[in-house]
Each structure stands twice: as structure tokens, then as C-alpha cells.
Design a protein around this motif. Structure first.
Motif, PDB file in Angstrom:
ATOM      1  N   ARG A  52      28.125  -8.983  11.504  1.00 25.45           N
ATOM      2  CA  ARG A  52      28.442  -8.016  12.548  1.00 25.45           C
ATOM      3  C   ARG A  52      29.947  -7.768  12.603  1.00 25.45           C
ATOM      4  O   ARG A  52      30.753  -8.622  12.242  1.00 25.45           O
ATOM      5  N   PHE A  53      30.315  -6.576  13.065  1.00 26.55           N
ATOM      6  CA  PHE A  53      31.711  -6.132  13.070  1.00 26.55           C
ATOM      7  C   PHE A  53      32.632  -7.172  13.707  1.00 26.55           C
ATOM      8  O   PHE A  53      33.644  -7.571  13.124  1.00 26.55           O
ATOM      9  N   VAL A  85      21.761   0.002  10.386  1.00 29.67           N
ATOM     10  CA  VAL A  85      21.719   0.236  11.830  1.00 29.67           C
ATOM     11  C   VAL A  85      20.285   0.045  12.296  1.00 29.67           C
ATOM     12  O   VAL A  85      19.369   0.711  11.818  1.00 29.67           O
ATOM     13  N   THR A  86      20.083  -0.883  13.220  1.00 27.15           N
ATOM     14  CA  THR A  86      18.771  -1.117  13.806  1.00 27.15           C
ATOM     15  C   THR A  86      18.727  -0.391  15.143  1.00 27.15           C
ATOM     16  O   THR A  86      19.545  -0.672  16.024  1.00 27.15           O
ATOM     17  N   LEU A  92      22.062  -2.354  16.883  1.00 31.50           N
ATOM     18  CA  LEU A  92      22.598  -3.461  16.097  1.00 31.50           C
ATOM     19  C   LEU A  92      23.063  -2.923  14.746  1.00 31.50           C
ATOM     20  O   LEU A  92      22.284  -2.299  14.027  1.00 31.50           O
ATOM     21  N   VAL A  93      24.333  -3.140  14.420  1.00 28.47           N
ATOM     22  CA  VAL A  93      24.882  -2.724  13.131  1.00 28.47           C
ATOM     23  C   VAL A  93      25.255  -3.985  12.362  1.00 28.47           C
ATOM     24  O   VAL A  93      25.966  -4.851  12.868  1.00 28.47           O
ATOM     25  N   GLU A  94      24.754  -4.077  11.127  1.00 25.34           N
ATOM     26  CA  GLU A  94      25.065  -5.223  10.280  1.00 25.34           C
ATOM     27  C   GLU A  94      25.556  -4.751   8.923  1.00 25.34           C
ATOM     28  O   GLU A  94      25.137  -3.703   8.436  1.00 25.34           O
ATOM     29  N   TYR A  95      26.435  -5.550   8.344  1.00 26.04           N
ATOM     30  CA  TYR A  95      26.990  -5.276   7.020  1.00 26.04           C
ATOM     31  C   TYR A  95      26.563  -6.397   6.087  1.00 26.04           C
ATOM     32  O   TYR A  95      26.647  -7.578   6.433  1.00 26.04           O
TER      33      TYR A  95
END
Length: 125
Positions: A52-53, A85-86, A92-95
């Protein structure tokens, strides 16, 4: 492989006839994709489980939100990371690292190893 063996091997590789123009272009391309002050640190952070950011930002001292955002967008454009992006509430943004990013994992590990050896060498001097 010991550092002496690495030096000998590098010397052999570098002394063989090569196409310098092609090598310069390859080095420029590599530096463009992974160069800069933050990219390798961001990749290292993501590969160490920070998805996460804010987690990524907290793991890298001194990076600003603006810079991290800019670097993540550029890294996504270069297919080094994937942004997911969920659409839950909250969003929820995950990388995550891509397979393409992992293809130069050996280079990163060698850089870490070299950096550790360099720091030890400088401290001894």
C-alpha cells in the motif's frame, strides 16, 4: 564467487571486442528504467511486502508523497509494477512487482552486495 574472481571475470568480459554504441544504448535504457534516487528503493520496498502507498512511503526515509506517486505512475508505465484497485469501501489500492520487474532481481541483489562490500571497504580505510 569471491570479489577477486568477480574482478577477473569482469576484466575478461570488458576486454573482449564489443559494440560500444550498442552497450551505451543498453546502459542508457537500463538507467532510464531503474535510475534515479528512488526507483530501486521503491522496488525493494514492494518486494519486501509493502503493497500500500503509505506502507511504501514509510519504508523509504525522505521520499515525499508527490515523488512516490510520480515514481509509481512511471514504474507502472514501464511495466515494473502493477497497480490494483479493489472497489470496496474504502477503496483499496495495492502495488505489486511484475515478472518483468523480477527479471532484474539478480542485478539488484548484486548491487546490494556490492554496496555492503563498498561500505565495509570505506570503513576500513
Amino acid at each position: 564467487m569471491t570479489s577477486e574472481e568477480q574482478i577477473r571475470k569482469s576484466g575478461e568480459i570488458l576486454s573482449n571486442p564489443r559494440n560500444q554504441k550498442e552497450e551505451v544504448q543498453a546502459l542508457q535504457d537500463t538507467m532510464y528504467v531503474i535510475g534515479g534516487k528512488w526507483r530501486l528503493l521503491i522496488i525493494n520496498s514492494i518486494c519486501n511486502g509493502n503493497r500500500r502507498f503509505r506502507d511504501i512511503q514509510r519504508s523509504i526515509p525522505g521520499i515525499t508523497s508527490r515523488m512516490l506517486s510520480r515514481e509509481l505512475k512511471d514504474m507502472e508505465a514501464n511495466q515494473l509494477i502493477k497497480r490494483t484497485v479493489t472497489p470496496d469501501i474504502p477503496v483499496l489500492v495495492e502495488y505489486t512487482e511484475t515478472d518483468y520487474c523480477m527479471s532484474f532481481g539478480g542485478i539488484i541483489l548484486e548491487m546490494i552486495s556490492w554496496g555492503k562490500q563498498h561500505r565495509k571497504r570505506i570503513k576500513q580505510a
